[in-house]
Design a protein around this motif. Sequence first.
Motif, PDB file in Angstrom:
ATOM      1  N   ASN A   7     -16.326  -3.722   8.834  1.00 58.37           N
ATOM      2  CA  ASN A   7     -15.638  -5.015   8.773  1.00 58.37           C
ATOM      3  C   ASN A   7     -16.623  -6.158   8.950  1.00 58.37           C
ATOM      4  O   ASN A   7     -17.542  -6.080   9.763  1.00 58.37           O
ATOM      5  CB  ASN A   7     -14.603  -5.120   9.899  1.00 58.37           C
ATOM      6  CG  ASN A   7     -13.394  -4.281   9.588  1.00 58.37           C
ATOM      7  OD1 ASN A   7     -12.942  -4.237   8.443  1.00 58.37           O
ATOM      8  ND2 ASN A   7     -12.878  -3.589  10.590  1.00 58.37           N
ATOM      9  N   GLY A  44     -10.260  -1.842  -3.660  1.00 59.49           N
ATOM     10  CA  GLY A  44      -9.721  -2.916  -2.830  1.00 59.49           C
ATOM     11  C   GLY A  44      -8.433  -3.429  -3.455  1.00 59.49           C
ATOM     12  O   GLY A  44      -8.347  -3.569  -4.675  1.00 59.49           O
ATOM     13  N   GLN A  89      -7.332  -6.883  11.598  1.00 56.83           N
ATOM     14  CA  GLN A  89      -7.142  -5.509  11.124  1.00 56.83           C
ATOM     15  C   GLN A  89      -5.685  -5.072  11.248  1.00 56.83           C
ATOM     16  O   GLN A  89      -4.919  -5.624  12.022  1.00 56.83           O
ATOM     17  CB  GLN A  89      -8.037  -4.565  11.937  1.00 56.83           C
ATOM     18  CG  GLN A  89      -9.519  -4.896  11.826  1.00 56.83           C
ATOM     19  CD  GLN A  89      -9.964  -4.896  10.370  1.00 56.83           C
ATOM     20  OE1 GLN A  89      -9.775  -3.909   9.667  1.00 56.83           O
ATOM     21  NE2 GLN A  89     -10.519  -6.003   9.907  1.00 56.83           N
ATOM     22  N   TYR A  99      -9.123  -0.188   0.651  1.00 57.14           N
ATOM     23  CA  TYR A  99      -9.203  -1.368   1.530  1.00 57.14           C
ATOM     24  C   TYR A  99      -8.193  -2.399   1.050  1.00 57.14           C
ATOM     25  O   TYR A  99      -7.801  -2.391  -0.122  1.00 57.14           O
ATOM     26  CB  TYR A  99     -10.629  -1.940   1.510  1.00 57.14           C
ATOM     27  CG  TYR A  99     -11.639  -0.925   1.991  1.00 57.14           C
ATOM     28  CD1 TYR A  99     -12.043  -0.896   3.317  1.00 57.14           C
ATOM     29  CD2 TYR A  99     -12.138   0.055   1.118  1.00 57.14           C
ATOM     30  CE1 TYR A  99     -12.938   0.063   3.771  1.00 57.14           C
ATOM     31  CE2 TYR A  99     -13.026   1.023   1.568  1.00 57.14           C
ATOM     32  CZ  TYR A  99     -13.419   1.016   2.896  1.00 57.14           C
ATOM     33  OH  TYR A  99     -14.295   1.980   3.352  1.00 57.14           O
ATOM     34  N   LEU A 125     -13.593  -9.193   2.058  1.00 53.17           N
ATOM     35  CA  LEU A 125     -13.195  -7.946   1.374  1.00 53.17           C
ATOM     36  C   LEU A 125     -14.421  -7.321   0.700  1.00 53.17           C
ATOM     37  O   LEU A 125     -14.624  -6.101   0.752  1.00 53.17           O
ATOM     38  CB  LEU A 125     -12.085  -8.217   0.345  1.00 53.17           C
ATOM     39  CG  LEU A 125     -11.601  -6.972  -0.421  1.00 53.17           C
ATOM     40  CD1 LEU A 125     -10.958  -5.946   0.530  1.00 53.17           C
ATOM     41  CD2 LEU A 125     -10.591  -7.336  -1.520  1.00 53.17           C
ATOM     42  N   VAL A 156     -16.545  -5.456   3.372  1.00 56.15           N
ATOM     43  CA  VAL A 156     -16.074  -4.139   3.832  1.00 56.15           C
ATOM     44  C   VAL A 156     -16.138  -3.112   2.704  1.00 56.15           C
ATOM     45  O   VAL A 156     -16.436  -1.935   2.927  1.00 56.15           O
ATOM     46  CB  VAL A 156     -14.668  -4.241   4.497  1.00 56.15           C
ATOM     47  CG1 VAL A 156     -13.568  -4.504   3.490  1.00 56.15           C
ATOM     48  CG2 VAL A 156     -14.361  -2.995   5.311  1.00 56.15           C
ATOM     49  N   LEU A 157     -15.923  -3.563   1.461  1.00 57.44           N
ATOM     50  CA  LEU A 157     -16.030  -2.634   0.316  1.00 57.44           C
ATOM     51  C   LEU A 157     -17.479  -2.178   0.130  1.00 57.44           C
ATOM     52  O   LEU A 157     -17.755  -1.017  -0.186  1.00 57.44           O
ATOM     53  CB  LEU A 157     -15.546  -3.319  -0.967  1.00 57.44           C
ATOM     54  CG  LEU A 157     -14.035  -3.371  -1.172  1.00 57.44           C
ATOM     55  CD1 LEU A 157     -13.657  -4.397  -2.246  1.00 57.44           C
ATOM     56  CD2 LEU A 157     -13.490  -1.998  -1.556  1.00 57.44           C
ATOM     57  N   GLY A 216      -9.178  -5.399   5.619  1.00 61.02           N
ATOM     58  CA  GLY A 216      -9.971  -4.277   6.127  1.00 61.02           C
ATOM     59  C   GLY A 216      -9.510  -2.956   5.561  1.00 61.02           C
ATOM     60  O   GLY A 216      -8.834  -2.904   4.532  1.00 61.02           O
ATOM     61  N   PRO A 217      -9.874  -1.853   6.243  1.00 63.68           N
ATOM     62  CA  PRO A 217      -9.523  -0.529   5.740  1.00 63.68           C
ATOM     63  C   PRO A 217      -8.025  -0.266   5.857  1.00 63.68           C
ATOM     64  O   PRO A 217      -7.331  -0.891   6.667  1.00 63.68           O
ATOM     65  CB  PRO A 217     -10.282   0.433   6.663  1.00 63.68           C
ATOM     66  CG  PRO A 217     -10.987  -0.378   7.669  1.00 63.68           C
ATOM     67  CD  PRO A 217     -10.655  -1.817   7.474  1.00 63.68           C
ATOM     68  N   THR A 218      -7.525   0.664   5.053  1.00 68.50           N
ATOM     69  CA  THR A 218      -6.137   1.121   5.145  1.00 68.50           C
ATOM     70  C   THR A 218      -6.160   2.548   5.719  1.00 68.50           C
ATOM     71  O   THR A 218      -7.245   3.126   5.876  1.00 68.50           O
ATOM     72  CB  THR A 218      -5.475   1.166   3.749  1.00 68.50           C
ATOM     73  OG1 THR A 218      -6.061   2.256   3.020  1.00 68.50           O
ATOM     74  CG2 THR A 218      -5.661  -0.125   2.977  1.00 68.50           C
ATOM     75  N   ARG A 245     -14.761   3.193  -4.472  1.00 65.90           N
ATOM     76  CA  ARG A 245     -13.939   2.495  -3.478  1.00 65.90           C
ATOM     77  C   ARG A 245     -12.983   1.558  -4.201  1.00 65.90           C
ATOM     78  O   ARG A 245     -13.309   1.059  -5.283  1.00 65.90           O
ATOM     79  CB  ARG A 245     -14.807   1.683  -2.518  1.00 65.90           C
ATOM     80  CG  ARG A 245     -15.537   2.556  -1.528  1.00 65.90           C
ATOM     81  CD  ARG A 245     -16.352   1.754  -0.551  1.00 65.90           C
ATOM     82  NE  ARG A 245     -16.956   2.691   0.393  1.00 65.90           N
ATOM     83  CZ  ARG A 245     -17.945   2.396   1.222  1.00 65.90           C
ATOM     84  NH1 ARG A 245     -18.441   1.177   1.221  1.00 65.90           N
ATOM     85  NH2 ARG A 245     -18.428   3.283   2.050  1.00 65.90           N
TER      86      ARG A 245
END
Length: 417
Positions: free
Chosen positions: A389, A235, A397, A360, A380, A383-384, A352-354, A233
């Motif tokens: 979230n 960020g 978001q 993220y 961050l 969420v990672l 948050g997510p992209t 993942r």
Amino acid sequence: MSNRYSAWALVRGAFARHANWPAAWRDASPKPAYDVIIVGGGGHGLAAAYYLAKNHGITNVAVVERGWIGGGNTGRNTTIIRSNYLYPESARLYDFSLRQYERLSEELNYNVMVSQRGLVLLAHSRHDLDAMSRWANAMRMNGVDAELIGRDELASRVPGLDLSPRARIPVLGGFVQRRAGTARHDAVAWGYARAASALGVDILQNCEVRGFVTSDGRVTGVDTNRGRIAAGRIGIAAAGHSSVLAALAGFRLPVTSYALQALVSEPVKPVLDTVVLSPGTGAYLSQSDKGELVIGAMLDLFPSYAQRGSFAITQSILAGVLAMFPAYARLKMLRQWAGIVDVVHDSSPIIGPTPVPGLYINCGWGTGGFKGIPVGGWTLAHVLATGENHPLAEPFQLDRFTNGRLIDEAAASGIAH
Ligand SMILES: Cc1cc2nc3c(=O)[nH]c(=O)nc-3n(C[C@H](O)[C@H](O)[C@H](O)COP(=O)(O)OP(=O)(O)OC[C@H]3O[C@@H](n4cnc5c(N)ncnc54)[C@H](O)[C@@H]3O)c2cc1C
């Protein structure tokens, strides 16, 4: 006993010519793969790495920084921390951050020099007074400290402020958040870096991300000037360049990048023991421990990546400061600089997510993300680590720009930075 010991250690240190000090964090080389990569070695990226390791036990992490850590806005800001926002979502987010700051030196075992000297906001008109009473009352309803103050208290809290009938800019009153104040910006970056490194995080400086690697639409690594690095993942915490990195990953962000500037004066004896902010003039100031007056400004109102700041803003901010504090007229300015800040339409961050699975983002803090470093890193990391979230970040978001649930602090509290 312990005081005598530390005084002796201090004297010994003073004569030791600063030799043989251990490095505060390991100088790591890139591994072929990590569980998590964080792009950006500012406060938010370093804090996210620390909380990944500390709160979630994920230590196979790299922070990838194209320059040196803290060399972006984290080392360029005017160090003000506060939580004086209007909406409940913002109050929860920023007050969590301020509460983390209150215990950060202990948490990191590193003195980040938090000084809760209070933040005074000045009202220059009846309209300002009405807006500030609404603002302060909203803060109190959200459980954040705020007190309206009149001219008498201003006279004692802010010596040098021109409250005379001749004052060029009248001051009718204001409000104070007593728990607000300042923290040492470099120390925040270094403290998080040292603590993250001690938990196993690799900090890779001079390592620029130049592209994202994807497989079946999911991000699987980064291409850097030091080679390709794989990751489960990723960020992004690259204030000022979030949209550049988003473009590399193939999506657009609703941010515009501007220069934001600041100045410091020559050092003088203590003259100001609080932070003063005048939304009407766009100027704010505090005094550093060295004695310099640290003066902040409003944005240069044209998009730019030039880290200079325009002369027009320098001039208007100094004019505002001198109208309020005529006694500072003979102070010499020592330095002026700027940083690039990413501003979102509603002046609230995005965490948050992209649109790219596995990628993220933490961005859009605009002119006020130093105070948000602990909560930005915390959420961050959450969420990672979990793919979910954090509740504090849920309202912040990217989808709020399509569903219309904006948290418009610019319009609501007129927060300028
Ligand atoms: C003059 C000024 C005054 C300010 N005053 C305040 C204040 O008083 N209070 C407050 O709360 N906030 C303030 N801010 C805002 C605050 O400084 C920022 O919101 C905050 O520091 C952002 O932290 P960050 O970690 O997200 O970004 P940064 O510290 O900018 O870190 C991002 C890092 O990403 C790196 N990077 C970028 N692109 C890449 C790439 N391709 N590959 C690898 N690395 C990359 C950069 O080199 C940088 O080091 C101010 C900002 C400025 C400029």
